[in-house]
Write an enzyme that holds these catalytic residues in place. Structure first.
Site, mmCIF file in Angstrom:
data_model
loop_
_atom_site.group_PDB
_atom_site.id
_atom_site.type_symbol
_atom_site.label_atom_id
_atom_site.label_comp_id
_atom_site.label_asym_id
_atom_site.label_seq_id
_atom_site.Cartn_x
_atom_site.Cartn_y
_atom_site.Cartn_z
ATOM 1 N N HIS A 396 -7.102 -0.515 -8.399
ATOM 2 C CA HIS A 396 -6.436 -1.407 -7.444
ATOM 3 C C HIS A 396 -5.903 -2.634 -8.165
ATOM 4 O O HIS A 396 -6.617 -3.249 -8.950
ATOM 5 C CB HIS A 396 -7.430 -1.832 -6.351
ATOM 6 C CG HIS A 396 -6.779 -2.586 -5.240
ATOM 7 N ND1 HIS A 396 -7.299 -3.737 -4.707
ATOM 8 C CD2 HIS A 396 -5.632 -2.347 -4.562
ATOM 9 C CE1 HIS A 396 -6.509 -4.166 -3.728
ATOM 10 N NE2 HIS A 396 -5.488 -3.336 -3.631
ATOM 11 N N HIS A 397 -4.644 -2.934 -7.926
ATOM 12 C CA HIS A 397 -4.019 -4.145 -8.455
ATOM 13 C C HIS A 397 -3.423 -4.929 -7.293
ATOM 14 O O HIS A 397 -2.268 -4.735 -6.938
ATOM 15 C CB HIS A 397 -2.876 -3.795 -9.423
ATOM 16 C CG HIS A 397 -3.333 -3.229 -10.728
ATOM 17 N ND1 HIS A 397 -2.487 -2.526 -11.557
ATOM 18 C CD2 HIS A 397 -4.524 -3.283 -11.359
ATOM 19 C CE1 HIS A 397 -3.154 -2.152 -12.647
ATOM 20 N NE2 HIS A 397 -4.395 -2.596 -12.546
ATOM 21 N N GLU A 398 -4.206 -5.790 -6.674
ATOM 22 C CA GLU A 398 -3.633 -6.705 -5.683
ATOM 23 C C GLU A 398 -3.089 -7.900 -6.463
ATOM 24 O O GLU A 398 -3.819 -8.521 -7.240
ATOM 25 C CB GLU A 398 -4.701 -7.145 -4.672
ATOM 26 C CG GLU A 398 -4.270 -8.239 -3.709
ATOM 27 C CD GLU A 398 -3.027 -7.873 -2.889
ATOM 28 O OE1 GLU A 398 -3.087 -6.911 -2.119
ATOM 29 O OE2 GLU A 398 -1.994 -8.567 -3.044
ATOM 30 N N HIS A 466 1.446 -0.831 -1.938
ATOM 31 C CA HIS A 466 1.389 -1.548 -0.659
ATOM 32 C C HIS A 466 2.249 -2.811 -0.722
ATOM 33 O O HIS A 466 2.468 -3.364 -1.791
ATOM 34 C CB HIS A 466 -0.060 -1.896 -0.299
ATOM 35 C CG HIS A 466 -0.776 -0.718 0.303
ATOM 36 N ND1 HIS A 466 -1.515 -0.800 1.451
ATOM 37 C CD2 HIS A 466 -0.828 0.571 -0.083
ATOM 38 C CE1 HIS A 466 -2.007 0.392 1.754
ATOM 39 N NE2 HIS A 466 -1.604 1.248 0.827
ATOM 40 N N GLU A 467 2.729 -3.228 0.435
ATOM 41 C CA GLU A 467 3.710 -4.317 0.524
ATOM 42 C C GLU A 467 4.864 -4.050 -0.438
ATOM 43 O O GLU A 467 5.186 -4.860 -1.311
ATOM 44 C CB GLU A 467 3.078 -5.702 0.240
ATOM 45 C CG GLU A 467 2.007 -6.111 1.220
ATOM 46 C CD GLU A 467 0.647 -5.486 0.904
ATOM 47 O OE1 GLU A 467 0.355 -5.302 -0.291
ATOM 48 O OE2 GLU A 467 -0.097 -5.169 1.838
ATOM 49 N N GLU A 485 3.007 1.792 1.394
ATOM 50 C CA GLU A 485 2.735 1.292 2.739
ATOM 51 C C GLU A 485 4.106 1.061 3.363
ATOM 52 O O GLU A 485 4.796 2.019 3.685
ATOM 53 C CB GLU A 485 1.865 0.032 2.673
ATOM 54 C CG GLU A 485 1.292 -0.331 4.007
ATOM 55 C CD GLU A 485 0.367 -1.523 3.936
ATOM 56 O OE1 GLU A 485 -0.625 -1.528 4.665
ATOM 57 O OE2 GLU A 485 0.641 -2.476 3.174
ATOM 58 N N GLU A 491 -4.678 -0.210 9.362
ATOM 59 C CA GLU A 491 -5.496 -1.411 9.134
ATOM 60 C C GLU A 491 -5.296 -2.455 10.244
ATOM 61 O O GLU A 491 -6.186 -3.242 10.518
ATOM 62 C CB GLU A 491 -5.189 -2.009 7.759
ATOM 63 C CG GLU A 491 -3.773 -2.533 7.629
ATOM 64 C CD GLU A 491 -3.422 -2.967 6.202
ATOM 65 O OE1 GLU A 491 -4.010 -2.428 5.252
ATOM 66 O OE2 GLU A 491 -2.555 -3.833 6.055
HETATM 67 C C1 NOJ Z 1 -3.154 -5.235 2.273
HETATM 68 C C2 NOJ Z 1 -3.210 -3.774 2.074
HETATM 69 O O1 NOJ Z 1 -2.371 -3.079 2.956
HETATM 70 C C3 NOJ Z 1 -4.630 -3.323 2.226
HETATM 71 O O2 NOJ Z 1 -4.701 -1.925 2.165
HETATM 72 C C4 NOJ Z 1 -5.475 -3.971 1.175
HETATM 73 O O3 NOJ Z 1 -6.805 -3.637 1.401
HETATM 74 C C5 NOJ Z 1 -5.323 -5.486 1.210
HETATM 75 N N1 NOJ Z 1 -3.973 -5.880 1.244
HETATM 76 C C6 NOJ Z 1 -5.966 -6.136 0.001
HETATM 77 O O4 NOJ Z 1 -5.277 -5.789 -1.154
#
Ligand code: NOJ
Length: 685
Positions: A396-398, A466-467, A485, A491
């Site tokens: 995961h790379h947020e 995502h985003e 996403e 969510e």
């Molecule tokens: C929004 C993402 O859609 C979600 O899946 C994720 O858990 C959170 N951001 C944190 O990165």
């Protein structure tokens, strides 16, 4: 017949038809204005609509021509380097020449909703030059398929046109009527398409995102979108009349739409044309208009199902950052790995293992490290435990939108994952802007997301973004871009203040968001008893959750609930069995916003799966099994809404029954309010 040239005085009219002759595209040049017109079986789809660009040129390797052009245009406003002429290419053109060709082939996907994709089209290329002494060369390439039309602009290499600044695109989409349209707004609710779809007439919209889906009075279904969004800004649609939109490119923060260098091409503008809602779903137009696969070896790209240290954070049971309830501890991840291994799930997503989550991560992502673990998480230990169980971690790379911070660490971050056998990474960009000022769907974002996919491919890593910027079929070129996403996922049913996704949401998605490609929607809720926000929870029955695995395509498909909520529930068997890549897809019946029934064939076997879902209205669906292979019996494993099931009051009951079915048969299924049915069909020997 591919095209007809009808030159009359200075006016030109050219026509190109689809291979089956049902769709006609006409290009006209009248008084120097290029326009296009589309009809389907004589019904008007697009009325005469102008096309073109507004460019602001830059003098690259300045030539006599470019100097001439500046003088010619008489709008010199800038320095030597830039803004030295302004050219409104919407004004006047001359036809230089025309080319036509056709194709009738097919190609294979490494994964998808179809194994083989037919590419049959007729093409017309119109070479134009803008009026004036030093006109700019511009080509418009039309491709007409049986399922719709694509066209794109190309600016060939030419003297005097080097660096180019696109200030505006002028493509119009003029409809014969004030149609009904399913749409979401641009940027006003969030920057990443996470809105509920609205249905209104065109005249009730302002600026909308694509894919935008239209229903006409004469029974056509149309979807406007784009294909192959490469180094360009994404297209939104700005309403300019009761029946008209014009392409509105998402700008950079300085107002410029696109920086380009000739030769360059725009993405394809696409119009899917169908007679049934299902024709939109099974259209392959967008994929056909992308470039073939650029990766030499795709053997490492594997669709898979996964669970994750994820829903627990959205339910506020665990935290991403450090603390007593930290989710991604070594111990918990090992338990999830055990569960995945036991149930044949391939992946375990781990969010919140790396430093940077404490404080306001979604407002300032610059603190994220993509290589340093929190002290209670040991990557080495969990990765080797996963390998022992034949399970893989999903990284995961947020980024919190801090793209520059991410790009600085990206190579090291992917290398670290590769070293630990992690071959899939979920990326995230929660923030209104990227790097504080740029839209996710402007050229800045488009460039960044491409860099991530290309870099990941070098490390043999698949991406779940995502985003994101909306999908435009790039998975054909980079099949490691598995899923995205870019839509309002499940969510929202944890924490949204508006009660969560209404039951109709998933009956609209296949005809709107899903036309942009796979969606990491994250179905799989089995426990409806949580309360993060009073009044908000998953608004479906449990059986509908199962059916969503067939309805919503994602080659990385999540079983999103906590493992403890699956333990011991016989309905989990369906999630274990259901594939996430399909060799064939059929929409058996649908009314957008009301109900959808789809059948999909497993990629790896002759099994078929059916998903049928409804909005809040209960209904009886008659299944027609004529899509099955003649002469074969199939064991149908049916997961239907049980007695008294209702998404509001009693979502849990699932009735599991078995029967033998074959091609000549019909069968009724009852869908509860907010309900659904999922069926596995196994050929009998
Ligand atoms: C929004 C993402 O859609 C979600 O899946 C994720 O858990 C959170 N951001 C944190 O990165």
């Amino acid at each position: 017949m591919i095209s007809v040239l009808i030159p009359s005085c200075n006016d030109t009219s050219l026509q190109v038809n689809s291979p089956d002759e049902t769709i006609q595209v006409r290009f006209t040049l009248k008084d120097g204005i290029p326009r296009y017109i589309i009809t389907k079986n004589g019904k008007s789809v697009i009325e005469p609509s102008a096309i073109g660009f507004v460019l602001r040129g830059q003098s690259g390797n300045s030539t006599d021509h470019s100097t001439d052009r500046r003088t010619d245009q008489g709008t010199d406003q800038g320095t030597d380097q830039e803004t030295d002429h302004k050219t409104d290419l919407g004004t006047a053109y001359r036809l230089v020449s025309v080319e036509e060709s056709s194709a009738d082939g097919s190609w294979e996907q490494p994964w998808g909703e179809f194994r083989t994709i037919a590419d049959r089209h007729n093409e017309l290329v119109v070479h134009l030059v803008s009026a004036g002494r030093n006109g700019i060369l511009m080509d418009i390439r039309f491709r007409v398929f049986d399922d719709g039309v694509g066209f794109r602009y190309a600016f060939p290499e030419q003297p005097g046109l080097d660096s180019v600044v696109v200030m505006d695109e002028l493509t119009q989409f003029t409809f014969p009527d004030d149609h009904q349209v399913w749409w979401i707004p641009v940027h006003s609710e969030n920057s990443y398409y996470e809105s509920l779809y609205r249905k209104s007439q065109i005249s009730g919209t302002d600026t909308i995102n694509t894919p935008a889906t239209f229903e006409t009075h004469d029974g056509l279904y149309l979807a406007i979108h784009e294909a192959n969004l490469t180094d360009f800004a994404s297209m939104t649609l700005r309403r300019t009349g009761a029946r008209q939109y014009v392409s509105e490119l998402v700008p950079w923060s300085n107002g410029v739409k696109v920086y380009a260098k000739a030769p360059f091409e725009s993405p394809w503008r696409t119009i899917i044309i169908g007679e049934e809602p299902g024709d939109l779903v099974t259209s392959t137009l967008v994929l056909n208009l992308n470039d073939p696969c650029k990766l030499d070896d795709v053997s490492w790209i594997e669709p898979s199902k996964y669970i994750g240290i994820w829903w627990g954070m959205h339910l506020e049971k665990y935290t991403w950052g450090q603390g007593p309830d930290h989710g991604a501890t070594t111990e918990r991840v090992m338990r999830y790995i055990d569960f995945a291994g036991e149930h044949g799930l391939d992946g375990v997503l781990v969010e919140g293992w790396n430093r940077g989550w404490d404080g306001n991560w979604s407002e300032d992502g610059t603190k994220f490290s993509f290589t340093e673990s929190y002290p209670d998480f040991d990557l080495e230990t969990v990765a080797s435990c996963a390998a022992d169980k034949n399970v893989r971690l999903i990284g995961h790379h947020e980024t919190g939108g801090a793209v520059a911070n991410y790009e600085k660490q990206m190579e090291d971050a992917f290398a670290l994952y590769q070293q630990h056998g992690v071959n899939a990474v979920k990326t995230g960009y929660v923030n209104k802007y990227l790097d504080g000022s740029e839209w996710h769907d402007g050229q800045y974002g488009v460039r960044h997301y491409r860099k991530v996919v290309e870099t990941a491919a070098r490390y043999r890593i698949m991406i779940d973004n995502h985003e994101p910027v909306k999908g435009t079929g790039l998975q054909r070129t980079y099949p490691n871009l598995m899923t995205q996403e870019g839509g309002r996922g499940q969510e929202y049913d944890a924490w949204s203040g508006d009660g969560g996704n209404p039951p109709s949401h998933t009956t609209i998605l296949p005809f709107t968001r899903m036309l942009a490609g796979p969606f990491d929607f994250t179905p799989g809720t089995f426990d409806f008893g949580y309360r993060v926000v009073e009044g908000t929870r998953v608004n479906t029955t449990l059986a509908k959750q199962l059916a969503l695995y067939v309805i919503i395509f994602s080659p990385q498909q999540m079983a999103s609930d906590l493992p403890e909520n699956y333990e011991g529930n016989p309905a989990f068997e369906f999630i274990k069995q259901v594939p996430c890549t399909w060799s064939d897809t059929k929409v058996l019946d649908a009314v957008i916003g009301e109900y959808v029934t789809m059948a999909r064939k497993d990629w790896n076997s002759d099994e078929w799966y059916i998903g049928s879902i409804t909005n809040e209205t209960p209904r009886t669906i008659e299944l027609d099994f004529s899509f099955l292979e003649e002469g074969l019996d199939y064991r149908a494993e049916i997961y239907a809404d049980g007695a008294g099931a209702d998404y509001l009051t009693n979502p849990e009951p699932v009735k599991i029954t078995y029967r033998v079915v074959h091609a000549g048969m019909h069968m009724n299924v009852e869908l509860a309010p907010g309900g659904g049915t999922a069926i596995r069909l196994v050929p009998l020997p």
